[in-house]
Design a protein around this motif. Structure first.
Motif, mmCIF file in Angstrom:
data_model
loop_
_atom_site.group_PDB
_atom_site.id
_atom_site.type_symbol
_atom_site.label_atom_id
_atom_site.label_comp_id
_atom_site.label_asym_id
_atom_site.label_seq_id
_atom_site.Cartn_x
_atom_site.Cartn_y
_atom_site.Cartn_z
ATOM 1 N N SER A 124 40.700 -28.087 32.401
ATOM 2 C CA SER A 124 41.825 -27.153 32.480
ATOM 3 C C SER A 124 41.364 -25.841 31.861
ATOM 4 N N HIS A 125 42.123 -24.780 32.102
ATOM 5 C CA HIS A 125 41.783 -23.491 31.508
ATOM 6 C C HIS A 125 41.847 -23.586 29.985
ATOM 7 N N ALA A 126 42.841 -24.288 29.455
ATOM 8 C CA ALA A 126 42.981 -24.454 28.010
ATOM 9 C C ALA A 126 41.786 -25.209 27.421
ATOM 10 N N GLU A 127 41.328 -26.251 28.104
ATOM 11 C CA GLU A 127 40.165 -27.006 27.626
ATOM 12 C C GLU A 127 38.914 -26.129 27.642
ATOM 13 N N PHE A 128 38.771 -25.320 28.681
ATOM 14 C CA PHE A 128 37.645 -24.392 28.768
ATOM 15 C C PHE A 128 37.650 -23.452 27.569
ATOM 16 N N GLU A 129 38.816 -22.921 27.217
ATOM 17 C CA GLU A 129 38.909 -22.007 26.082
ATOM 18 C C GLU A 129 38.495 -22.694 24.780
ATOM 19 N N VAL A 130 38.834 -23.967 24.607
ATOM 20 C CA VAL A 130 38.415 -24.716 23.424
ATOM 21 C C VAL A 130 36.889 -24.831 23.403
ATOM 22 N N LEU A 131 36.299 -25.184 24.528
ATOM 23 C CA LEU A 131 34.838 -25.306 24.578
ATOM 24 C C LEU A 131 34.164 -23.970 24.295
ATOM 25 N N VAL A 132 34.689 -22.895 24.850
ATOM 26 C CA VAL A 132 34.126 -21.564 24.588
ATOM 27 C C VAL A 132 34.250 -21.230 23.108
ATOM 28 N N GLY A 133 35.416 -21.473 22.529
ATOM 29 C CA GLY A 133 35.615 -21.200 21.100
ATOM 30 C C GLY A 133 34.615 -21.931 20.233
ATOM 31 N N MET B 192 39.788 -27.562 12.717
ATOM 32 C CA MET B 192 40.831 -27.544 13.736
ATOM 33 C C MET B 192 41.801 -26.378 13.509
ATOM 34 N N THR B 193 42.147 -26.073 12.260
ATOM 35 C CA THR B 193 43.069 -24.961 12.011
ATOM 36 C C THR B 193 42.444 -23.636 12.452
ATOM 37 N N ASP B 194 41.160 -23.469 12.218
ATOM 38 C CA ASP B 194 40.480 -22.234 12.635
ATOM 39 C C ASP B 194 40.354 -22.167 14.148
ATOM 40 N N LEU B 195 40.078 -23.303 14.767
ATOM 41 C CA LEU B 195 39.970 -23.356 16.222
ATOM 42 C C LEU B 195 41.309 -23.016 16.881
ATOM 43 N N ALA B 196 42.399 -23.484 16.302
ATOM 44 C CA ALA B 196 43.735 -23.161 16.835
ATOM 45 C C ALA B 196 43.958 -21.654 16.826
ATOM 46 N N ARG B 197 43.530 -20.993 15.761
ATOM 47 C CA ARG B 197 43.648 -19.528 15.694
ATOM 48 C C ARG B 197 42.766 -18.850 16.735
ATOM 49 N N VAL B 198 41.553 -19.346 16.914
ATOM 50 C CA VAL B 198 40.610 -18.748 17.863
ATOM 51 C C VAL B 198 41.146 -18.835 19.291
ATOM 52 N N VAL B 199 41.654 -19.995 19.674
ATOM 53 C CA VAL B 199 42.128 -20.176 21.050
ATOM 54 C C VAL B 199 43.614 -19.854 21.211
ATOM 55 N N MET B 200 44.251 -19.462 20.101
ATOM 56 C CA MET B 200 45.636 -18.987 20.108
ATOM 57 C C MET B 200 46.620 -20.005 20.672
ATOM 58 N N SER C 67 49.111 -23.640 19.369
ATOM 59 C CA SER C 67 49.652 -24.367 18.228
ATOM 60 C C SER C 67 48.706 -25.507 17.857
ATOM 61 N N LYS C 68 48.823 -25.969 16.619
ATOM 62 C CA LYS C 68 47.974 -27.080 16.174
ATOM 63 C C LYS C 68 48.237 -28.336 16.994
ATOM 64 N N SER C 69 49.509 -28.574 17.344
ATOM 65 C CA SER C 69 49.817 -29.779 18.122
ATOM 66 C C SER C 69 49.231 -29.680 19.534
ATOM 67 N N ARG C 70 49.312 -28.513 20.139
ATOM 68 C CA ARG C 70 48.727 -28.320 21.480
ATOM 69 C C ARG C 70 47.212 -28.478 21.417
ATOM 70 N N LEU C 71 46.596 -27.928 20.373
ATOM 71 C CA LEU C 71 45.147 -28.060 20.212
ATOM 72 C C LEU C 71 44.756 -29.521 20.025
ATOM 73 N N THR C 72 45.528 -30.250 19.245
ATOM 74 C CA THR C 72 45.229 -31.670 19.032
ATOM 75 C C THR C 72 45.205 -32.409 20.363
ATOM 76 N N TYR C 73 46.166 -32.119 21.235
ATOM 77 C CA TYR C 73 46.196 -32.751 22.552
ATOM 78 C C TYR C 73 44.943 -32.388 23.350
ATOM 79 N N GLN C 74 44.602 -31.106 23.384
ATOM 80 C CA GLN C 74 43.437 -30.661 24.158
ATOM 81 C C GLN C 74 42.144 -31.270 23.628
ATOM 82 N N VAL C 75 41.991 -31.266 22.306
ATOM 83 C CA VAL C 75 40.776 -31.840 21.719
ATOM 84 C C VAL C 75 40.708 -33.340 21.978
ATOM 85 N N THR C 76 41.846 -34.015 21.948
ATOM 86 C CA THR C 76 41.865 -35.448 22.261
ATOM 87 C C THR C 76 41.359 -35.688 23.687
ATOM 88 N N GLN C 77 41.829 -34.880 24.636
ATOM 89 C CA GLN C 77 41.366 -35.016 26.028
ATOM 90 C C GLN C 77 39.861 -34.756 26.123
#
Length: 153
Positions: free
Chosen positions: A41-50, A61-69, A71-81
């Protein structure tokens, strides 16, 4: 019929509607390319780029959430995937048990390298090639000011 005092003027409404349409349509094209070429997904791509831009390809994880802009809960879901796909791994910090780190795996770096050329192509075709160089500068300056203002909140 009277317009509300805060109603957008026609040129403001035109700019807003064009911004929304362009953003949605570009995002749709990017999403299609990333799904087709890398199953992302585009969101997953942004996590990998970050993660790829971070020192050691890892961030808390808190810093990564800021980088990819997101929420922490949304990031947790993306990182889990991404973790399930073997593209990211989460690790703890032995000195601070509350900190959780996300790290790009070798497989994640390979997938990112595979999809990046297509991503750049889509950005070029859908945005860069449509605008004159001076329009790119104006757009970058204008949207940069908008982002700066929102980051201050």
């Amino acid at each position: 019929m009277n317009q509300p005092r805060d109603a957008l003027a026609p040129r403001e409404l035109r700019a807003w509607m064009a911004f929304l349409a362009a953003g949605h349509l570009i995002d749709h094209e990017i999403e299609r390319q990333l799904k087709r070429e890398g199953g992302l997904s585009h969101a997953e791509f942004e996590v990998l780029v970050g993660l790829s831009l971070a020192e050691g390809n890892r961030l808390r994880m808190t810093d990564l959430a800021r980088v990819v802009m997101v929420s922490k809960s949304r990031l947790t879901y993306q990182v889990t995937q991404l973790e399930r796909a073997g593209l990211v791994r989460r690790t703890g910090n032995e000195t601070d048990r509350r900190s959780v780190w996300a790290e790009l795996t070798d497989e994640g770096a390979q997938v990112l390298a595979k999809v990046r050329p297509g991503h750049r192509r889509v950005v070029r075709e859908t945005l860069i090639e449509v605008l004159a160089p001076e329009e790119i500068d104006v757009l970058g300056d204008a949207l940069g000011r908008v982002a700066d203002r929102l980051r201050e909140r």
